[in-house]
Design a protein around this motif. Structure first.
Motif, PDB file in Angstrom:
ATOM      1  N   ILE A 147      45.342  40.251  21.692  1.00  0.00           N
ATOM      2  CA  ILE A 147      45.234  40.316  20.226  1.00  0.00           C
ATOM      3  C   ILE A 147      46.008  39.170  19.578  1.00  0.00           C
ATOM      4  O   ILE A 147      45.532  38.528  18.638  1.00  0.00           O
ATOM      5  CB  ILE A 147      45.744  41.680  19.705  1.00  0.00           C
ATOM      6  CG1 ILE A 147      44.805  42.796  20.158  1.00  0.00           C
ATOM      7  CG2 ILE A 147      45.866  41.670  18.179  1.00  0.00           C
ATOM      8  CD1 ILE A 147      45.315  44.192  19.854  1.00  0.00           C
ATOM      9  N   ALA A 148      47.223  38.890  20.099  1.00  0.00           N
ATOM     10  CA  ALA A 148      48.027  37.780  19.582  1.00  0.00           C
ATOM     11  C   ALA A 148      47.304  36.454  19.771  1.00  0.00           C
ATOM     12  O   ALA A 148      47.305  35.598  18.871  1.00  0.00           O
ATOM     13  CB  ALA A 148      49.384  37.752  20.287  1.00  0.00           C
ATOM     14  N   GLY A 149      46.673  36.269  20.946  1.00  0.00           N
ATOM     15  CA  GLY A 149      45.910  35.051  21.203  1.00  0.00           C
ATOM     16  C   GLY A 149      44.783  34.875  20.205  1.00  0.00           C
ATOM     17  O   GLY A 149      44.558  33.770  19.681  1.00  0.00           O
ATOM     18  N   LEU A 150      44.066  35.970  19.904  1.00  0.00           N
ATOM     19  CA  LEU A 150      42.970  35.909  18.919  1.00  0.00           C
ATOM     20  C   LEU A 150      43.488  35.613  17.517  1.00  0.00           C
ATOM     21  O   LEU A 150      42.915  34.791  16.793  1.00  0.00           O
ATOM     22  CB  LEU A 150      42.209  37.237  18.912  1.00  0.00           C
ATOM     23  CG  LEU A 150      41.110  37.421  19.965  1.00  0.00           C
ATOM     24  CD1 LEU A 150      40.618  38.866  19.961  1.00  0.00           C
ATOM     25  CD2 LEU A 150      39.964  36.456  19.736  1.00  0.00           C
ATOM     26  N   CYS A 151      44.583  36.272  17.140  1.00  0.00           N
ATOM     27  CA  CYS A 151      45.146  36.074  15.799  1.00  0.00           C
ATOM     28  C   CYS A 151      45.616  34.636  15.589  1.00  0.00           C
ATOM     29  O   CYS A 151      45.470  34.075  14.492  1.00  0.00           O
ATOM     30  CB  CYS A 151      46.309  37.039  15.574  1.00  0.00           C
ATOM     31  SG  CYS A 151      45.810  38.767  15.428  1.00  0.00           S
ATOM     32  N   VAL A 152      46.191  34.038  16.627  1.00  0.00           N
ATOM     33  CA  VAL A 152      46.652  32.650  16.532  1.00  0.00           C
ATOM     34  C   VAL A 152      45.463  31.693  16.452  1.00  0.00           C
ATOM     35  O   VAL A 152      45.510  30.671  15.760  1.00  0.00           O
ATOM     36  CB  VAL A 152      47.539  32.301  17.757  1.00  0.00           C
ATOM     37  CG1 VAL A 152      47.781  30.793  17.843  1.00  0.00           C
ATOM     38  CG2 VAL A 152      48.872  33.025  17.668  1.00  0.00           C
TER      39      VAL A 152
END
Length: 311
Positions: A147-152
């Motif tokens: 999720i963090a990878g997608l948000c970034v």
């Protein structure tokens, strides 16, 4: 994902020298095969061996999956380009390559931070390790990394899809990458350049801070252990992860945190090649050669395969 100005791009690759291209093709093919086989071996062992059903190997399993995905997103396309001479890539395929390469790369950094926290709990809170790092917590960590990878990735990618390419469609790289694409865009690129830099710096700083803090507590705890044997065992538990962290952060920082590297395309391409080919190849060997449990699981699996083939 359409662009009214350009429908295809031309990837220049690393060199036009046919002899050098042959050497690069052989080198990349060997490293790619080793990388995929090595990481798939780790994934398989963590699934089939009961001794590797621990949080550390669960994270390693997911890290190996990311490594296979990351190198597969860029290397096969370049191998195809060298083998066929076809340097053309469609706009949609180029944007998809940027998305997947960056998603896997960014997720890796967050997963490395999660793995460092796992090592912190194992060394500093060994009596509570099973309680803290239970299966549910480990799954949540991995999901949060994705999720963090997608948000970034979403902010710079959404800006990148709005770029216009009207003067040139020639990308001075072996694959689609953010900086070479921005370089040939004819629309204003200030906002996307700043967004990419902010996202890269935030990701590196946040994850590196987690890694450094975890290992600061780990090292302090190790030095407080009463016997040399205990200290050596604790260091050996963390050494593989520390080596992988050093390689991953070192190569990435050399590109994104060094302004000169962005302008020097040759340096950028070489370092990108090392990140996408050498690092995924080395990581399985680093973890297996320095880990007795993985080596034992591999030997046991080989023995079972030999016994089955003899029956």
């Amino acid at each position: 994902m359409r662009n009214d100005t350009v429908t295809t791009f031309i990837l220049l690759g690393l060199t036009d020298d046919p002899h050098l291209q042959v050497l690069i093709f052989i080198f990349l093919l060997l490293t790619y095969v080793l990388s995929v086989n090595g990481n798939l071996t780790i994934i398989t062992l963590t699934f089939v061996d009961s001794h590797l059903k621990t949080p550390m190997y669960f994270f390693l399993q997911n890290f190996s999956l990311l490594e296979v995905s990351f190198t597969s997103a860029c290397i096969p396309r370049y191998l195809y380009s060298i083998a066929t001479g076809d340097k053309v890539i469609t706009y949609n395929a180029c944007m998809a390559q940027v998305f997947f390469i960056d998603l896997f790369a960014v997720t890796e950094f967050y997963l490395l931070a999660a793995m460092s926290y796992d090592r912190y709990v194992a060394i500093c809170k060994p009596l509570h390790y099973i309680t803290i790092m239970n299966n549910g917590v480990c799954r949540i960590f991995v999901i949060c990394c994705w999720i963090a990878g997608l948000c970034v990735l979403i902010p710079p990618l959404s800006l990148g899809l709005k770029l216009e390419f009207c003067d040139s469609n020639i990308i001075d790289h072996f694959g689609c990458d953010a900086f070479p694409l921005v370089k040939i865009a004819c629309s204003d690129t200030w906002s996307i350049e700043q967004t990419v830099m902010i996202c890269a710096v935030l990701t590196l700083n946040m994850t590196l801070t987690c890694v450094v803090l975890s290992y600061a507590y780990i090292i302090r705890t190790i030095f407080r252990l009463p016997s040399v044997q205990q200290r050596q065992k604790a260091f050996s538990t963390c050494s593989s992860h520390m080596i992988v962290v050093s390689i991953t952060y070192g190569t990435c920082i050399s590109i994104y945190m060094n302004p000169a590297a962005k302008e020097e395309m040759t340096t950028n391409k070489v370092v990108s090649l090392l990140i996408s080919s050498i690092s995924p190849t080395l990581n399985p060997f680093i973890y297996t050669l320095r880990n007795n449990q993985v080596k034992k699981a591999f030997k046991d699996s080989m023995k079972r395969i030999v016994l089955l083939s003899l029956k």
